[in-house]
Design a protein around this motif. Structure first.
Motif, PDB file in Angstrom:
ATOM      1  N   VAL A   1       0.763  -1.111   0.115  1.00  0.00           N
ATOM      2  CA  VAL A   1       0.066   0.078   0.152  1.00  0.00           C
ATOM      3  C   VAL A   1       1.065   1.307   0.237  1.00  0.00           C
ATOM      4  O   VAL A   1       1.968   1.171   0.221  1.00  0.00           O
ATOM      5  N   LYS A   2       0.291   2.300  -0.310  1.00  0.00           N
ATOM      6  CA  LYS A   2       0.979   3.649  -0.351  1.00  0.00           C
ATOM      7  C   LYS A   2       1.410   4.129   1.063  1.00  0.00           C
ATOM      8  O   LYS A   2       2.800   4.775   1.144  1.00  0.00           O
ATOM      9  N   ASN A   3       0.742   4.070   2.029  1.00  0.00           N
ATOM     10  CA  ASN A   3       1.146   4.745   3.342  1.00  0.00           C
ATOM     11  C   ASN A   3       0.136   3.927   4.391  1.00  0.00           C
ATOM     12  O   ASN A   3      -0.744   3.009   4.065  1.00  0.00           O
ATOM     13  N   ALA A   4       0.499   4.499   5.486  1.00  0.00           N
ATOM     14  CA  ALA A   4      -0.170   3.742   6.672  1.00  0.00           C
ATOM     15  C   ALA A   4      -1.766   3.949   6.612  1.00  0.00           C
ATOM     16  O   ALA A   4      -2.728   3.189   7.200  1.00  0.00           O
ATOM     17  N   SER A   5      -1.927   5.232   6.378  1.00  0.00           N
ATOM     18  CA  SER A   5      -3.401   5.692   5.890  1.00  0.00           C
ATOM     19  C   SER A   5      -4.255   4.774   5.259  1.00  0.00           C
ATOM     20  O   SER A   5      -5.415   4.468   5.573  1.00  0.00           O
ATOM     21  N   GLU A   6      -3.823   4.315   4.055  1.00  0.00           N
ATOM     22  CA  GLU A   6      -4.471   3.460   3.035  1.00  0.00           C
ATOM     23  C   GLU A   6      -4.400   2.096   3.593  1.00  0.00           C
ATOM     24  O   GLU A   6      -5.410   1.487   3.745  1.00  0.00           O
ATOM     25  N   GLY A   7      -3.425   1.583   4.249  1.00  0.00           N
ATOM     26  CA  GLY A   7      -3.316   0.351   4.888  1.00  0.00           C
ATOM     27  C   GLY A   7      -4.459   0.035   6.052  1.00  0.00           C
ATOM     28  O   GLY A   7      -4.944  -1.053   6.105  1.00  0.00           O
ATOM     29  N   LEU A   8      -4.481   0.962   6.862  1.00  0.00           N
ATOM     30  CA  LEU A   8      -5.463   0.913   8.010  1.00  0.00           C
ATOM     31  C   LEU A   8      -6.924   1.086   7.452  1.00  0.00           C
ATOM     32  O   LEU A   8      -7.765   0.326   8.000  1.00  0.00           O
ATOM     33  N   ARG A   9      -7.060   1.662   6.538  1.00  0.00           N
ATOM     34  CA  ARG A   9      -8.375   1.739   5.868  1.00  0.00           C
ATOM     35  C   ARG A   9      -8.775   0.623   5.026  1.00  0.00           C
ATOM     36  O   ARG A   9     -10.094   0.179   5.312  1.00  0.00           O
ATOM     37  N   ASP A  10      -7.870  -0.025   4.760  1.00  0.00           N
ATOM     38  CA  ASP A  10      -8.208  -1.456   4.122  1.00  0.00           C
ATOM     39  C   ASP A  10      -8.264  -2.291   5.170  1.00  0.00           C
ATOM     40  O   ASP A  10      -9.494  -3.366   4.707  1.00  0.00           O
ATOM     41  N   VAL A  11      -7.897  -2.149   6.289  1.00  0.00           N
ATOM     42  CA  VAL A  11      -8.158  -2.928   7.374  1.00  0.00           C
ATOM     43  C   VAL A  11      -9.652  -2.912   7.983  1.00  0.00           C
ATOM     44  O   VAL A  11     -10.556  -3.819   8.106  1.00  0.00           O
ATOM     45  N   SER A  12      -9.912  -1.611   8.040  1.00  0.00           N
ATOM     46  CA  SER A  12     -11.496  -1.170   8.606  1.00  0.00           C
ATOM     47  C   SER A  12     -12.358  -1.861   7.655  1.00  0.00           C
ATOM     48  O   SER A  12     -13.567  -1.997   8.090  1.00  0.00           O
ATOM     49  N   LEU A  13     -12.136  -1.785   6.260  1.00  0.00           N
ATOM     50  CA  LEU A  13     -13.101  -2.042   5.264  1.00  0.00           C
ATOM     51  C   LEU A  13     -13.164  -3.527   4.994  1.00  0.00           C
ATOM     52  O   LEU A  13     -13.985  -4.016   4.392  1.00  0.00           O
ATOM     53  N   GLY A  14     -12.327  -4.320   5.707  1.00  0.00           N
ATOM     54  CA  GLY A  14     -12.326  -5.633   5.470  1.00  0.00           C
ATOM     55  C   GLY A  14     -11.693  -6.353   4.139  1.00  0.00           C
ATOM     56  O   GLY A  14     -11.858  -7.553   3.658  1.00  0.00           O
ATOM     57  N   LYS A  15     -10.934  -5.352   3.461  1.00  0.00           N
ATOM     58  CA  LYS A  15     -10.057  -5.849   2.141  1.00  0.00           C
ATOM     59  C   LYS A  15      -8.752  -6.558   2.590  1.00  0.00           C
ATOM     60  O   LYS A  15      -8.583  -7.333   1.639  1.00  0.00           O
TER      61      LYS A  15
END
Length: 784
Positions: free
Chosen positions: A491-505
């Motif tokens: 992923v590009k950064n921590a923000s994107e990675g954690l957002r993907d976790v939150s959405l279940g991706k």
């Protein structure tokens, strides 16, 4: 669409989760601040390669250095040491001065070098008395140095090897003939009467001569007023100035190694034979040498490594009186003093800074709170705070590249389009084009998952799951190396990675605990939590392009000389929680009235909230315990003990309370590992820890100091109380029956803290008492 109750519940859970999470981050920040100024955290650093130049060939004379290697004391201090035996064609002191080695061993000839203003620094005398003597045959009648006038002495090629003899002869006005041959271990030239006297060591040549049946005289300079230090650990002025922290870590490992070697003579003799294969040395010879060192090291009367400046001044006067030196010994610059060196730059470094006033920084513009670009386009975070400090100390200006992402910044560093990594983890690949400082901040590497995921007790549980990691980060490289079967998504950064976790991706996102905590809070990710720790740290350092070694040295000096309170001022503000309550409270007020009206809903909500809070508390408690707990015995670890010692010392200094320390070592523990295997050995450690934990008081802090050695910090406890507790522990453990019906005994050392002394000195005294207990036969308590 979520109901009002769910939104309120979500908001409260978010607030509670962030509070607990940042308590964990705050705790680790304190520990990281201590780690930056303590050598006890050196195990987390990439190993630094240094060379130790011996003064002679491999033998028991250097057992302490071998023990530091064998027992991992060098490794624990972040060092990879190449121990080199003597090339007798070279001057071993000059080898250190000219940089062929960083550390060396020599005797009191070092004082002669200091008088000549040569750039050597004495770190620690190991031999309090020189073992160098002269041997003559009984049949020759040459039983005093006065009878050696005009006689032939088999001597060394370099004066550095025979200085006590030269000093004795100079003092007595005797002029023998020095046959400066290349002496090999063949004192039989004395028996063959090829020479009148033979220069050698009490610990070495005496064995050969006596074994061959020769009756000998020993002429010892000590008996003629030449009581000089024997082997001393020394370094160059360059090493002491540019790497004071490394000198301290090297010294600590060496002193610990010598304590071990003198307490395990037989084991070390066998190890030297098997590992270094010294020529013409048998096990019996090495043991003779080991026992002869007792009087030379004199550790029963003086702590190993002690240098008495009064004695050094006496040696100075002795040398001047007999014309051996004309200038005074430079004791100020020639003796290593811990934590007293001031920040100084060499002329080359000053010239380099003048020629390079502006430095281009390679930054990660989206890695808060380590570093990031703020809303107004300014460089912020922990890294920015440190570089502001470096600017103050050096005058250098650092210009961050605000427009490149991390992958682009890495490529620019490789091409020298940027000059310095402001915050990066040293990896093997990066070290090919950059030199790194010691880490200036350390955090655990953790994984964040959705809140319904179980606690991750073993990273292997991630196999088969998709885990996100920022592209180009060192964590990506470490995961591929340690867990190649785990599916990684860049992923590009921590923000994107954690957002993907939150959405279940993805199942989880891996990063350091501080960054994950920051982005969970800033993005309001109420359904994301930290689920476990990975077995590698985020040791964040500064990396400098490889063709600028001067800059790496300059920055390392600034970091090494940074006071602990300054370090805390720079890092702590970025790890504090600042809640943006405007949105949350507004949402709460919208739904608060209907909740109060419907009391049943409130009761139901409180019950669910309590359950969620307990689950969150349990998860984060597990994480916080990981930071301070020894993974095997589940007692406190070395890091927490260091923190407890400093905390209790500050309390005692302020309120004049009492504080004692108990050091504990399992007797003959190696035998258990050898006989039963390491699995049983580990179980013994666990069982003994459990017995001790049940025996001590609630106020005592018990932890594993390292290996089979443990420590108890006893607040508000005087010497006699600690002594009674230690004896109680000894008796209790002795009576306990452990795994495989093993009965284990302990050796213990007790010391009480003395007001205003360094707490390290208290630990050192307790440790010395522990080793006294072992020398006295083990299974007992000694105090000092």
């Amino acid at each position: 669409m979520p109901s009002g109750g769910e939104k309120v519940k979500e908001a409260w859970l978010s607030l509670l989760r962030f509070t607990l999470l940042w308590l964990v981050v705050g705790l680790h920040a304190v520990q990281a601040a201590e780690a930056s100024t303590s050598t006890n955290q050196a195990k987390e650093r990439p190993l630094e390669r240094v060379v130790l130049q011996l003064k002679w060939l491999h033998q028991f004379q250097f057992a302490g250095y071998y023990a530091a290697q064998k027992e991992g004391y060098f490794r624990d201090e972040g060092l990879k040491v190449d121990i080199r035996q003597r090339d007798i064609r070279k001057n071993n002191v000059e080898q250190v001065i000219n940089g062929e080695a960083q550390y060396g061993i020599a005797d009191s000839v070092l004082f002669l070098y200091l008088a000549k203003k040569r750039p050597v620094v004495i770190v620690a005398p190991i031999f309090q008395h020189s073992p160098q003597v002269l041997f003559t045959l009984k049949s020759s009648g040459l039983d005093s140095p006065y009878k050696l006038q005009g006689k032939k002495i088999a001597f060394y090629l370099n004066d550095t090897d025979g200085f006590p003899t030269l000093a004795m002869m100079k003092q007595l006005g005797v002029s023998p003939i020095y046959d400066r041959m290349l002496i090999k271990t063949d004192p039989n030239i004395l028996a063959r009467k090829e020479v009148d006297a033979y220069s050698g060591y009490l610990t070495n040549e005496a064995y050969f001569l006596r074994q061959s049946g020769n009756a000998i005289n020993i002429i010892n300079p000590l008996n003629y007023g030449i009581d000089l230090y024997g082997d001393m650990l020394f370094t160059s002025r360059t090493e002491a100035t540019e790497h004071p922290d490394r000198v301290l870590r090297f010294k600590k490992a060496v002193l610990k190694g010598w304590k071990y070697a003198m307490s395990h003579k037989a084991e070390m003799a066998k190890y030297i034979l098997d590992t270094y294969h010294p020529p013409n040395k048998t096990y019996a010879h090495l043991m003779y040498e080991a026992n002869a060192l007792d009087n030379v090291i004199a550790q029963n009367t003086v702590s190993i490594g002690t240098l008495d400046e009064g004695r050094a001044r006496f040696i100075n006067d002795l040398f001047k009186r007999h014309g051996l030196i004309s200038n005074n010994i430079d004791l100020k610059n020639g003796i290593y003093h811990e934590n007293t060196s001031e920040l100084q730059f060499t002329q080359n470094e000053l010239a380099w800074m003048k020629a390079h006033p502006v430095i281009r920084l390679a930054i990660d513009n989206n890695w808060a709170p380590i570093e990031y670009i703020g809303e107004k386009g300014n460089y912020q975070g922990i890294g920015a705070a440190f570089f502001n400090y470096i600017t103050i100390k050096t005058g250098l200006k650092f210009r961050p590249d605000k427009h490149s992402n991390w992958v682009q910044a890495v490529e620019k560093m490789k091409k020298h389009q940027l000059d310095v990594y402001s915050a990066a983890i040293s990896t093997e690949e990066r070290r090919t084009y950059a030199n790194f400082t010691d880490p200036y901040v350390r955090f655990p590497t953790v994984i964040a998952t959705r809140d319904n995921a179980p606690y991750m007790s073993d990273p292997k549980l991630l196999i088969g799951k998709v885990v996100a990691v920022t592209d180009g980060y060192a964590m990506q490289e470490e995961m591929r190396r340690l867990y190649p079967n785990v599916k990684l998504l860049s992923v590009k950064n921590a923000s994107e990675g954690l957002r993907d976790v939150s959405l279940g991706k993805v199942y989880g996102y891996i990063d350091n605990v501080a960054s994950i905590g920051y982005y969970i809070k800033s993005q309001g990710l109420a359904n994301v939590k930290i689920s476990g720790e990975l077995p590698f740290k985020a040791n964040i350092a500064i990396g400098v392009r490889k063709d600028w070694p001067e800059l790496q040295s300059i920055i390392q000096k600034v970091l090494s000389h940074m006071p602990a309170d300054t370090y805390a001022e720079l890092i702590n503000p970025w790890l504090k929680v600042k809640y943006e309550t405007k949105y949350q409270w507004k949402e709460l007020l919208i739904y608060l009235v209907p909740i109060l009206v419907v009391l049943a809903i409130v009761l139901w909500y409180n019950l669910k909230l309590h359950q969620a809070k307990q689950q969150l508390k349990e998860t984060n408690t597990q994480l916080s315990m990981l930071l301070v707990t020894d993974h095997l015995t589940k007692v406190y670890n070395r890091q927490y003990l260091d923190q407890a010692l400093d905390t209790e010392k500050a309390r005692v200094d302020r309120y004049a309370n009492k504080l004692s320390v108990i050091m504990i070592d399992l007797d003959h523990f190696k035998r258990i590992n050898d006989e039963y295997g390491h699995m049983v050995g580990d179980k013994v450690l666990v069982d003994v820890s459990s017995v001790i934990r049940q025996t001590i008081r609630k106020t005592d802090v018990f932890g594993r100091w390292g290996g089979e050695e443990f420590m108890i910090v006893c607040p508000e406890t005087g010497f006699q109380q600690a002594l009674r507790l230690a004896e109680k522990i000894r008796q209790t453990v002795e009576k306990a029956v452990l795994v495989h019906d093993i009965q284990q005994t302990l050796s213990l050392g007790v010391a009480e803290y003395r007001l205003t002394e360094k707490v390290f000195d208290t630990v050192k005294r307790a440790d010395e008492c522990l080793y006294e207990a072992k020398r006295a036969g083990r299974n007992q308590v000694k105090c000092g």
